[in-house]
Design a protein around this motif. Structure first.
Motif, mmCIF file in Angstrom:
data_model
loop_
_atom_site.group_PDB
_atom_site.id
_atom_site.type_symbol
_atom_site.label_atom_id
_atom_site.label_comp_id
_atom_site.label_asym_id
_atom_site.label_seq_id
_atom_site.Cartn_x
_atom_site.Cartn_y
_atom_site.Cartn_z
ATOM 1 N N SER A 80 0.857 -1.183 0.000
ATOM 2 C CA SER A 80 0.000 0.000 0.000
ATOM 3 C C SER A 80 0.895 1.235 0.000
ATOM 4 C CB SER A 80 -0.913 0.013 1.233
ATOM 5 O OG SER A 80 -1.718 1.177 1.265
ATOM 6 N N ASN A 113 0.756 5.644 -0.735
ATOM 7 C CA ASN A 113 0.282 6.934 -1.230
ATOM 8 C C ASN A 113 1.364 7.461 -2.166
ATOM 9 O OD1 ASN A 113 0.021 9.843 -1.500
ATOM 10 N ND2 ASN A 113 -1.504 9.768 0.113
ATOM 11 N N GLN A 139 -2.798 5.124 -3.406
ATOM 12 C CA GLN A 139 -3.633 6.284 -3.111
ATOM 13 C C GLN A 139 -2.927 7.514 -3.702
ATOM 14 O OE1 GLN A 139 -2.279 4.674 0.027
ATOM 15 N NE2 GLN A 139 -3.573 2.967 -0.634
ATOM 16 N N TYR A 183 -8.818 6.186 0.880
ATOM 17 C CA TYR A 183 -8.106 7.448 1.065
ATOM 18 C C TYR A 183 -9.120 8.432 1.632
ATOM 19 C CZ TYR A 183 -5.678 11.809 -0.190
ATOM 20 O OH TYR A 183 -5.063 13.041 -0.155
ATOM 21 N N GLY A 208 -4.829 1.427 3.268
ATOM 22 C CA GLY A 208 -4.692 2.693 2.569
ATOM 23 C C GLY A 208 -4.264 3.825 3.473
ATOM 24 N N ASP A 209 -4.481 5.027 2.977
ATOM 25 C CA ASP A 209 -4.129 6.244 3.693
ATOM 26 C C ASP A 209 -5.387 6.748 4.392
ATOM 27 O OD1 ASP A 209 -3.425 8.743 4.564
ATOM 28 O OD2 ASP A 209 -2.743 9.503 2.631
ATOM 29 N N SER A 260 4.731 6.298 8.975
ATOM 30 C CA SER A 260 4.742 6.089 7.525
ATOM 31 C C SER A 260 4.793 7.390 6.717
ATOM 32 C CB SER A 260 3.499 5.295 7.108
ATOM 33 O OG SER A 260 2.320 5.955 7.551
ATOM 34 N N ASP A 301 -0.989 5.530 7.507
ATOM 35 C CA ASP A 301 -1.190 4.417 6.579
ATOM 36 C C ASP A 301 -1.375 3.126 7.373
ATOM 37 O OD1 ASP A 301 -0.510 5.753 3.861
ATOM 38 O OD2 ASP A 301 1.134 6.335 5.191
ATOM 39 N N HIS A 310 5.144 9.508 1.586
ATOM 40 C CA HIS A 310 4.797 8.348 2.402
ATOM 41 C C HIS A 310 5.773 7.217 2.086
ATOM 42 C CE1 HIS A 310 0.456 9.409 3.523
ATOM 43 N NE2 HIS A 310 0.831 10.393 2.713
#
Length: 334
Positions: free
Chosen positions: A102, A104, A130, A196, A256-257, A288, A299, A323
């Motif tokens: 995962s 961003n 994201q 997100y 995710g974020d 993160s 995250d 990130h």
């Protein structure tokens, strides 16, 4: 010296009350009382100060040290959401059935090719991006593209059964974006939710406090003005995500974020009934987001109880965005 100790005792009690107030995020929605959620942002500073003061009482041979040690146990789990040492052995990790990354991607501003090369080296089964970059075309070896919108993108090696947009935001206004994808792995279906949440839209210059008292006060007011409405928006955005989790006939992985720190209202609501993969299998710090010089974890990877997290790694060896990538492996209940 006695006066100093009285002041430190009052400070210690005050910090304990603030930390206790932070725990109320599990029950108090931002629309009812948003100020409690602010305490979660200051948790690292509060808990470090609490520990240092406890050590001070121990050095001074004061009985109150034992009281503060006992009370401090209330914050054991909140600490584990930031720093943890429960990682599995390498042999256990080798038994993993699923590997997820995962990230961003910050609209690929650090280089699309850098992200592609990194993902290809990892040989993940699922990639969740994201802020992947509207109009950006990613190509990962062996991965097919699934559901995406302006904020999130999904890639997998496995068969996609169904896809759905849970929240479709407006890219121009940086709203929330959430998708749900049901995939088949070894004859069993799993629901993957890529999310997100609404960002706070901070820039470094907005949170850097200088020596001017008036400017500092104005900046703090502006920060709070952005935080409170965003907390309330998160409360609304969590509702359809919880519905997707609770109505799912399949085991769920939520990642995710989140744009929310551990021990926040968002954390408690989204983690309800799920496992935090970092708490179960993480090592070291969960931080993160590295844009600011402050430990920030926004995250996450959560999963159903039937899925066993084997490893959780925040890969600080690369800078693909503001990130760090989060890499998680799992043992599936097949």
């Amino acid at each position: 010296m006695k006066a100093v100790r009285i002041i430190l005792l009052i400070l210690h009690v005050g910090i304990f009350l603030l930390l206790s107030g932070m725990l109320m995020n599990a029950y108090v929605p931002p629309k009812v009382f948003p100020w409690v959620n602010l305490l979660s942002l200051g948790f690292p500073v509060l808990i470090i100060t609490y520990v240092l003061l406890t050590i001070f009482w121990i050095i001074c041979w004061k009985k109150r040290a034992f009281i503060f040690i006992f009370l401090g146990l209330l914050f054991f789990n909140p600490v584990l959401r930031w720093i943890n040492f429960s990682g599995k052995s390498s042999s256990e990790i080798e038994d993993a059935d699923l590997k997820i990354i995962s990230l961003n991607a910050k609209n690929a501003t650090f280089g699309l090719k850098n992200i592609e090369a990194y993902i290809d080296r990892q040989q993940a089964d699922i990639v969740l991006l994201q802020e992947y970059g509207y109009g950006t075309d990613y190509h990962f070896n062996g991965l097919k593209e699934g559901e995406k919108n302006a904020g999130v993108a999904f890639f997998t090696r496995h068969k996609i059964i169904s896809q759905k947009k849970i929240i479709e935001g407006s890219y121009e206004h940086n709203n929330a974006y959430v998708t749900q994808t049901d995939i088949e792995i070894k004859g069993k279906i799993y629901r993957i939710i890529n999310m997100y949440l609404q960002p706070f839209q901070f820039e470094k210059s907005m949170i850097q406090l200088d020596g001017n008292i008036d400017k500092r006060e104005e900046k703090l007011k502006n920060i709070v003005k952005r935080l409170i409405p965003t907390f309330k928006m998160h409360q609304e955005q969590i509702i359809p995500i919880r519905e997707s989790i609770e109505t799912s006939p399949y085991p769920v992985i939520l990642a995710g974020d989140f744009n929310a720190v551990p021990n926040s209202y968002e954390y408690y609501q989204l983690a309800d009934g799920l496992q935090d993969a970092f708490v179960k299998a993480g090592n070291g710090s969960s931080t993160s987001f590295h844009e600011y010089k402050f430990p920030i974890r926004i995250d996450y990877v959560f999963c159903s109880e039937s899925i066993q997290p084997l490893s959780y790694k925040v890969d600080r060896s690369v800078r693909l965005s503001d990130h760090y990538p989060v890499i998680t492996t799992f043992k599936l209940d097949n």
